[in-house]
Design an enzyme around this catalytic site. Structure first.
Site, PDB file in Angstrom:
ATOM      1  N   LYS A 161     -27.425   4.608  26.765  1.00 11.31           N
ATOM      2  CA  LYS A 161     -27.139   3.426  27.364  1.00 11.31           C
ATOM      3  C   LYS A 161     -25.698   3.179  27.789  1.00 11.31           C
ATOM      4  CE  LYS A 161     -26.206  -0.729  26.352  1.00 11.31           C
ATOM      5  NZ  LYS A 161     -25.429  -1.108  27.565  1.00 11.31           N
ATOM      6  N   GLU A 165     -17.545   4.774  16.650  1.00 11.29           N
ATOM      7  CA  GLU A 165     -16.287   4.625  16.750  1.00 11.29           C
ATOM      8  C   GLU A 165     -15.837   3.278  17.375  1.00 11.29           C
ATOM      9  OE1 GLU A 165     -14.365   7.182  16.414  1.00 11.29           O
ATOM     10  OE2 GLU A 165     -15.618   8.952  16.859  1.00 11.29           O
ATOM     11  N   CYS A 198      -9.236   2.582  22.784  1.00 16.32           N
ATOM     12  CA  CYS A 198      -9.518   2.336  21.337  1.00 16.32           C
ATOM     13  C   CYS A 198      -8.130   2.810  20.464  1.00 16.32           C
ATOM     14  CB  CYS A 198     -10.635   2.590  20.616  1.00 16.32           C
ATOM     15  SG  CYS A 198     -11.658   4.169  21.355  1.00 16.32           S
ATOM     16  N   GLY A 221     -17.572   1.412  20.769  1.00 11.59           N
ATOM     17  CA  GLY A 221     -17.722  -0.257  21.253  1.00 11.59           C
ATOM     18  C   GLY A 221     -16.949  -1.107  20.141  1.00 11.59           C
ATOM     19  N   SER A 222     -17.239  -2.140  20.158  1.00 12.18           N
ATOM     20  CA  SER A 222     -16.445  -3.169  19.518  1.00 12.18           C
ATOM     21  C   SER A 222     -17.070  -3.109  18.087  1.00 12.18           C
ATOM     22  CB  SER A 222     -16.823  -4.695  20.054  1.00 12.18           C
ATOM     23  OG  SER A 222     -18.253  -4.897  19.754  1.00 12.18           O
TER      24      SER A 222
HETATM   25  P1  ADP Z   1     -16.907  -4.364  24.687  1.00  9.89           P
HETATM   26  O1  ADP Z   1     -16.429  -5.691  24.085  1.00  9.89           O
HETATM   27  O2  ADP Z   1     -15.588  -3.450  24.740  1.00  9.89           O
HETATM   28  O3  ADP Z   1     -17.643  -4.368  25.964  1.00  9.89           O
HETATM   29  P2  ADP Z   1     -19.099  -3.929  23.229  1.00  9.89           P
HETATM   30  O4  ADP Z   1     -19.184  -3.560  21.952  1.00  9.89           O
HETATM   31  O5  ADP Z   1     -19.641  -5.508  23.426  1.00  9.89           O
HETATM   32  O6  ADP Z   1     -17.714  -3.586  23.504  1.00  9.89           O
HETATM   33  O7  ADP Z   1     -19.928  -2.834  24.087  1.00  9.89           O
HETATM   34  C1  ADP Z   1     -19.928  -1.580  23.958  1.00  9.89           C
HETATM   35  C2  ADP Z   1     -21.212  -0.920  24.267  1.00  9.89           C
HETATM   36  O8  ADP Z   1     -22.155  -1.840  23.399  1.00  9.89           O
HETATM   37  C3  ADP Z   1     -21.675  -1.318  25.864  1.00  9.89           C
HETATM   38  O9  ADP Z   1     -22.606  -0.268  26.162  1.00  9.89           O
HETATM   39  C4  ADP Z   1     -22.500  -2.658  25.596  1.00  9.89           C
HETATM   40  O10 ADP Z   1     -23.595  -2.797  26.512  1.00  9.89           O
HETATM   41  C5  ADP Z   1     -23.286  -2.255  24.313  1.00  9.89           C
HETATM   42  N1  ADP Z   1     -23.959  -3.500  23.423  1.00  9.89           N
HETATM   43  C6  ADP Z   1     -23.240  -4.842  23.388  1.00  9.89           C
HETATM   44  N2  ADP Z   1     -24.117  -5.458  22.986  1.00  9.89           N
HETATM   45  C7  ADP Z   1     -25.205  -4.731  22.487  1.00  9.89           C
HETATM   46  C8  ADP Z   1     -26.243  -5.191  21.489  1.00  9.89           C
HETATM   47  N3  ADP Z   1     -26.504  -6.185  21.058  1.00  9.89           N
HETATM   48  N4  ADP Z   1     -27.020  -4.007  21.362  1.00  9.89           N
HETATM   49  C9  ADP Z   1     -26.875  -2.635  21.599  1.00  9.89           C
HETATM   50  N5  ADP Z   1     -25.624  -2.509  22.775  1.00  9.89           N
HETATM   51  C10 ADP Z   1     -24.918  -3.390  22.920  1.00  9.89           C
END
Ligand code: ADP
Length: 539
Positions: A181, A256, A290, A234-235
């Site tokens: 995804k 990561e 990051c 991601g975050s």
């Molecule tokens: P940023 O704030 O830098 O966009 P995120 O952690 O929100 O970082 O996003 C990183 C990835 O995680 C993206 O592919 C985002 O769509 C996905 N993501 C965000 N929220 C969720 C969730 N609840 N479950 C699964 N994937 C998520």
């Protein structure tokens, strides 16, 4: 329309089980160009049901893909690598259009992303097991490595190609199948990779790319017992959420997450090299990596000189659309990102920091922000604690080595750290004392397919790239082989009696035959006895 040489690389449907699919609901969402705010196109807004089908497709593809030799898998991935490089210009343009980074950086990312396919394809041929000296005379210990199974990958928007290949590359060459995804801001790069994977000959179901609702897709990926591993970049906030969601099925995870990288400049550093490294580390991708330097810790004696050199270089950075010639700073990804950068600068200034250059939204408007240097920064400011994720370099002042290490480690994060200095004793002391997964010493650029990338503390779990990154997609299986005694040492328990008798009678008969000169028949009789002992023996 993006002016691609090969328009088939612009794919606006998800890729499941070897086909391009719409959402069940036919709903879509828009993807915009951060440099202009214009809508580039739409992609399917999928949820749990489509994700389940992608997982099932990956499961169906698993057995035959895992059964291939490493070389067969590597040949497909090698072709995928070549296709990426053959289409470098198109992939870069697509990337810049949806992500914003300058075209030269985007081209660099294509090559960097492709390098993971090349390197892991080669490395997969070296997934060696182990033989371990036994703990009992009648046993042998063998360790084999097997693909973990169906892997889920969730990737961010800041490296829309490299984060895909850094995960899917090793997973696929290891014999796993993947449901990916990509970030909702940058799906087109990932979909173009799926198109190239298909052209390279990747069988259907081995790589599936779904676009849509992150929480719904994330729930399905984490709850499914078929998915044996989740690799996420991601975050930290979402990483923790996914970790909790994966607990139900005890999945292996690679995370990561966020960073808060210190960049320490000691008083014996080559200041020009340090300022060059600072530009690379801080302003690449407009401060949205990051491993970006987030806190500059500069020793008192060289503070002003370093600040002057950095400001001089920052003034030379050209802000603009990534597709315009000579641009080195693109827009920030979205308004939320812009708001955070602005808030960090305002907070620092309110608490006494001075703006040496930049400090506000750029005249270009949109999400453009001026490359900024702040001096007189202290640890009470938000820039000390949080990842800014934008083009802002805050300069802290320190006096001693211990103080620098203490400030550097005073964070819940532990991804990357950098320092510049020449004293060899101090280089070792500081390198060992920094609580980070990656330490750049006299360099601001550390990422490469050959080396392990990853963090400690709340920056994550696991490593990507290198032999360590391949291990993340393999399970270790220990085979304990018993019953290997010398024939004369067989116990006389019921399990062995039949074979003992068979062997004993065979050898008695063989001796008699040899005595009568029937040597050839004796060989046959011994072989028959051995076959009775080891049913699998055919030669
Ligand atoms: P940023 O704030 O830098 O966009 P995120 O952690 O929100 O970082 O996003 C990183 C990835 O995680 C993206 O592919 C985002 O769509 C996905 N993501 C965000 N929220 C969720 C969730 N609840 N479950 C699964 N994937 C998520």
């Amino acid at each position: 329309m993006i002016p691609l040489k090969d328009s088939q690389l612009f794919r606006d449907r998800a890729y499941i089980d070897g086909g391009w699919r719409d959402a069940d609901s036919r709903k879509t969402f828009e993807v915009t160009n951060p440099a202009t705010g214009e809508v580039i196109g739409t992609v399917p807004d999928m949820g749990g049901a489509e994700t389940r089908r992608a997982i099932e497709a990956a499961e169906r593809a698993l057995k035959s893909w895992a059964a291939k030799t490493a070389k067969e898998r590597a040949n497909v991935v090698r072709r995928w690598f070549e296709l990426m490089m053959e289409n470098q210009d198109d992939l870069a343009l697509l990337l810049t259009t949806e992500q914003g980074k300058p075209l030269a950086e985007a081209k660099g990312e294509v090559a960097y992303a492709a390098s993971f396919l090349e390197w892991f394809g080669e490395e997969a041929k070296r997934v060696y097991g182990d033989t371990i000296p036994q703990h009992q005379p009648d046993k042998r210990i063998v360790v084999i490595k097997q693909p973990i199974g169906v892997v889920a990958c969730i990737t961010p928007w800041n490296f829309p190609l490299a984060m895909v290949t850094r995960k899917a590359g090793p997973a696929i060459v290891a014999g796993c199948t993947v449901v990916l995804k990509p970030a909702e801001q940058t799906p087109y790069s990932a979909l173009a990779l799926a198109e190239l994977a298909e052209r390279a000959g990747l069988p259907k179901g081995v790589l599936n790319v779904i676009t849509g609702d992150p929480p719904a897709i994330g729930k399905e990926l984490t709850a499914s017992p078929i998915v044996r591993k989740l690799s996420f970049t991601g975050s930290t906030e979402i990483g923790k959420l996914l970790m909790a969601q994966c607990a139900g099925t005890v999945k292996k995870m690679s995370l990561e997450l966020g960073g808060n990288a210190p960049f320490i400049v000691f008083d014996d550093a080559d200041l020009d090299a340090a300022a060059d490294g600072a530009i690379v580390s801080k302003y690449r991708n407009t401060g949205q990596t990051c491993v970006c330097a987030n806190r500059f810790l500069v020793q008192d004696k060289v503070y002003d000189a370093f600040a002057a050199k950095l400001v001089e270089r920052v003034k030379a950075l050209k802000v603009g659309r990534g597709t315009d010639a000579g641009v080195s700073q693109g827009p920030l990804i979205d308004r939320q990102g812009l708001a955070k950068v602005e808030a960090h600068v305002q907070d620092a200034v309110a608490k006494g920091a001075r703006i040496a250059v930049g400090g506000k939204r750029h005249a270009l408007g949109g999400t453009f922000f001026e490359p900024t240097v702040l001096t007189g920064v202290n640890t009470r400011m938000a820039v000390a604690r949080e990842e800014t994720f934008g083009p802002v370099a805050p300069l802290f002042r320190f006096h001693t080595e211990d103080e620098a290490i203490q400030i550097a480690n005073d964070t819940e994060f532990g991804l990357a750290a950098y320092f510049y200095g020449r004293d060899i004793g101090r280089v070792w002391r500081v390198a060992e004392a920094l609580e980070f997964g990656i330490v750049g010493i006299n360099t601001g650029l550390i990422s490469t397919a050959e080396a392990p990338f990853g963090g400690v503390k709340e920056s994550g779990i696991g490593r990507e790239g290198s032999k360590y990154g391949l291990e993340e997609f393999l399970e270790v299986k220990y085979l304990c082989m018993g019953g290997i005694q010398e024939p004369s040492q067989f116990p006389s328990g019921p399990m062995w009696r039949g074979r003992d008798l068979g062997q004993a009678s065979a050898s008695v008969l063989a001796s008699a035959l040899v005595a009568s000169g029937f040597a050839a028949i004796a060989v046959e009789v011994i072989a028959a006895g051995l076959r009775g002992l080891f049913p699998g023996l055919t030669g």
